[in-house]
Design an enzyme around this catalytic site. Structure first.
Site, mmCIF file in Angstrom:
data_model
loop_
_atom_site.group_PDB
_atom_site.id
_atom_site.type_symbol
_atom_site.label_atom_id
_atom_site.label_comp_id
_atom_site.label_asym_id
_atom_site.label_seq_id
_atom_site.Cartn_x
_atom_site.Cartn_y
_atom_site.Cartn_z
ATOM 1 N N SER A 229 14.073 55.890 145.532
ATOM 2 C CA SER A 229 13.057 54.951 146.014
ATOM 3 C C SER A 229 13.499 54.331 147.339
ATOM 4 C CB SER A 229 12.791 53.875 144.956
ATOM 5 O OG SER A 229 11.733 53.037 145.332
ATOM 6 N N THR A 230 13.641 53.004 147.403
ATOM 7 C CA THR A 230 13.978 52.321 148.652
ATOM 8 C C THR A 230 15.278 52.869 149.236
ATOM 9 O OG1 THR A 230 12.934 50.336 147.779
ATOM 10 C CG2 THR A 230 14.305 50.072 149.732
ATOM 11 N N HIS A 256 9.408 57.430 145.791
ATOM 12 C CA HIS A 256 8.319 56.448 145.817
ATOM 13 C C HIS A 256 7.794 56.330 147.240
ATOM 14 C CE1 HIS A 256 10.355 54.423 142.103
ATOM 15 N NE2 HIS A 256 9.634 55.474 141.764
ATOM 16 N N MET A 349 15.163 50.137 144.278
ATOM 17 C CA MET A 349 15.051 48.848 143.599
ATOM 18 C C MET A 349 14.393 49.037 142.237
ATOM 19 S SD MET A 349 13.423 45.348 145.174
ATOM 20 C CE MET A 349 14.701 45.273 146.442
ATOM 21 N N ASP A 352 13.283 52.349 137.592
ATOM 22 C CA ASP A 352 12.567 53.597 137.347
ATOM 23 C C ASP A 352 13.547 54.756 137.229
ATOM 24 O OD1 ASP A 352 10.279 55.207 136.978
ATOM 25 O OD2 ASP A 352 10.315 55.809 139.091
#
Length: 411
Positions: A229-230, A256, A349, A352
């Site tokens: 993700s991030t 994401h 973050m 998930d």
């Protein structure tokens, strides 16, 4: 604690002020300077030494792309969050910005900016806190950790929810009362309907990982699944360009990312990766040596077929607040491939992917997690590690070699 210093660069005075309001209303960060074009941003960086910046693309004098080229020439290390349009051309330019060294991007609101800016406020704070924290720490500062800002985001969301519920309560009471009920005389009633829960923040303590006992020993690796993700766009670029060109297994990736960007993101990765990288398509037959990127706003999972396993896409409800979700992918891998898979969880973050990577590990799959030092946000990999899902923690610079070595050894 030290504030994270933010530079806002946008040719729109309204946008500069709206973004500044979001930043300055967030405890732990503040706007140290503003600029209306890339040339002015370069001057502000030299003067104010910000920790992170927000950059528009379309600007006079010096565009965002031109700024990033000059930033690269001058070897400036400041992380850059790009403000991007969701149009096709916007997606191409955004990926060009990532190739030039931008850290991440934020989708710019369409339509009424004043009405829509709140829709990206939480994401903006998340990105600025994640990249700004790492940058500030490298300068010897002591900022709040990203988790502190995550709690602020949750508190704001709760406050917005309560405000909406108060309005609905007042409207409902007004409908049945002869005299209007104001905010003052309805406050106690509204608060009793939906009380506001205040969030108090204390740093998380590191936990010893749980012990997971697999149902079977790991076997040969037939598929590789990655959740990220991030911090992911640049991390994937670093990993994919160093993968073994002879890697035989397919790789499925959940990054994401908003809808409208993943096709161009896949194209940008394909240009630097020795393997073929494409955006996944529903009913695609899973082929070895091929990397499939989950489309934005679609879950990706695998389905067993007698003629060969295929990729499925779906718009089921988000998991852990995400669609696509790493948990959905990992869950299907655990079910279909059991101990014939490799699961990898990287910077991001939240949590998930952690639960279902644990399920993969329980089935006997091989698992890797990015280590704390190299992750922009040690959230998803931390939760997975603490749950016992991660066999080995790996630095970003070593991830490609580790994946390639496992894939070769257990083909």
């Amino acid at each position: 604690m030290d504030d994270i210093n933010v530079l806002v660069c946008d040719d729109s005075a309204l946008m500069r002020n709206l973004i500044s309001r979001i930043v300055d209303n967030t405890t732990g960060m503040h706007v140290c300077a503003k600029a209306m074009n890339g040339q002015m941003a370069l001057e502000r960086i030299a003067e104010f030494n910000p920790d992170v910046m927000v950059l528009d693309i379309e600007m006079p004098v010096m565009t965002g792309v031109e700024f990033l080229r000059e930033r690269k020439n001058r070897k400036l290390d400041i992380p850059v969050i790009v403000l991007s349009s969701i149009a096709t051309e916007g997606a191409k330019v955004t990926m060009e910005c990532l190739e030039l060294g931008a850290s991440d991007f934020l989708t710019k609101p369409n339509g009424s900016v004043t009405a829509d800016i709140s829709s990206v406020a939480d994401r903006l704070v998340e990105l600025l806190s994640s990249y700004g924290y790492a940058s500030a720490v490298m300068k010897g500062k002591s900022p709040y950790e990203p988790e502190f800002f995550t709690r602020q985001i949750k508190m704001r969301q709760a406050e917005r929810f309560v405000a909406e519920q108060k309005k609905e309560t007042i409207d409902r009471l007004n409908a049945v009362k002869s005299e209007p009920i104001t905010e003052n005389n309805a406050e106690k009633i509204a608060d009793s309907v939906v009380p506001l829960k205040k969030f108090e923040w204390t740093p998380s303590e590191k936990k010893q990982p749980n012990v997971v006992k697999p149902l079977r020993d790991p076997s040969n690796i037939q598929i590789i699944a990655i959740g990220i993700s991030t911090g992911g766009p640049n991390a994937l670029r670093e990993v994919f360009k160093m993968l073994d060109p002879h890697l035989k297994q397919p790789i499925l990736v959940v990054q994401h990312m908003p809808a409208g960007f993943t096709a161009e993101f896949a194209h940008s990765l394909d240009r630097i990766c020795p393997l073929t990288v494409t955006e996944a398509v529903d009913e695609d037959k899973i082929e070895g040596g091929h990397i499939y990127i989950a489309p934005g706003n679609y879950h990706i999972y695998v389905e067993h077929r007698a003629t060969g396993n295929v990729i499925r896409l779906g718009q089921q409800d988000p998991r852990n607040g995400h669609r696509p979700s790493a948990d959905v992918l990992f869950e299907s891998i655990a079910e279909v491939y059991k101990n014939h898979a490799l699961g990898v969880i990287m910077t991001g973050m939240g949590k998930d992917g952690a639960v279902e990577l644990t399920a993969m590990r329980e089935q006997g799959a091989w698992t890797l997690g990015q280590d704390e030092k190299s992750a922009i946000v040690y959230g998803m990999p931390r939760v997975a590690f603490e749950m016992g899902a991660v066999q080995k923690q790996v630095a970003l610079k070593d991830m490609a070699d580790e994946i390639s070595a496992l894939a070769r050894e257990h083909l």
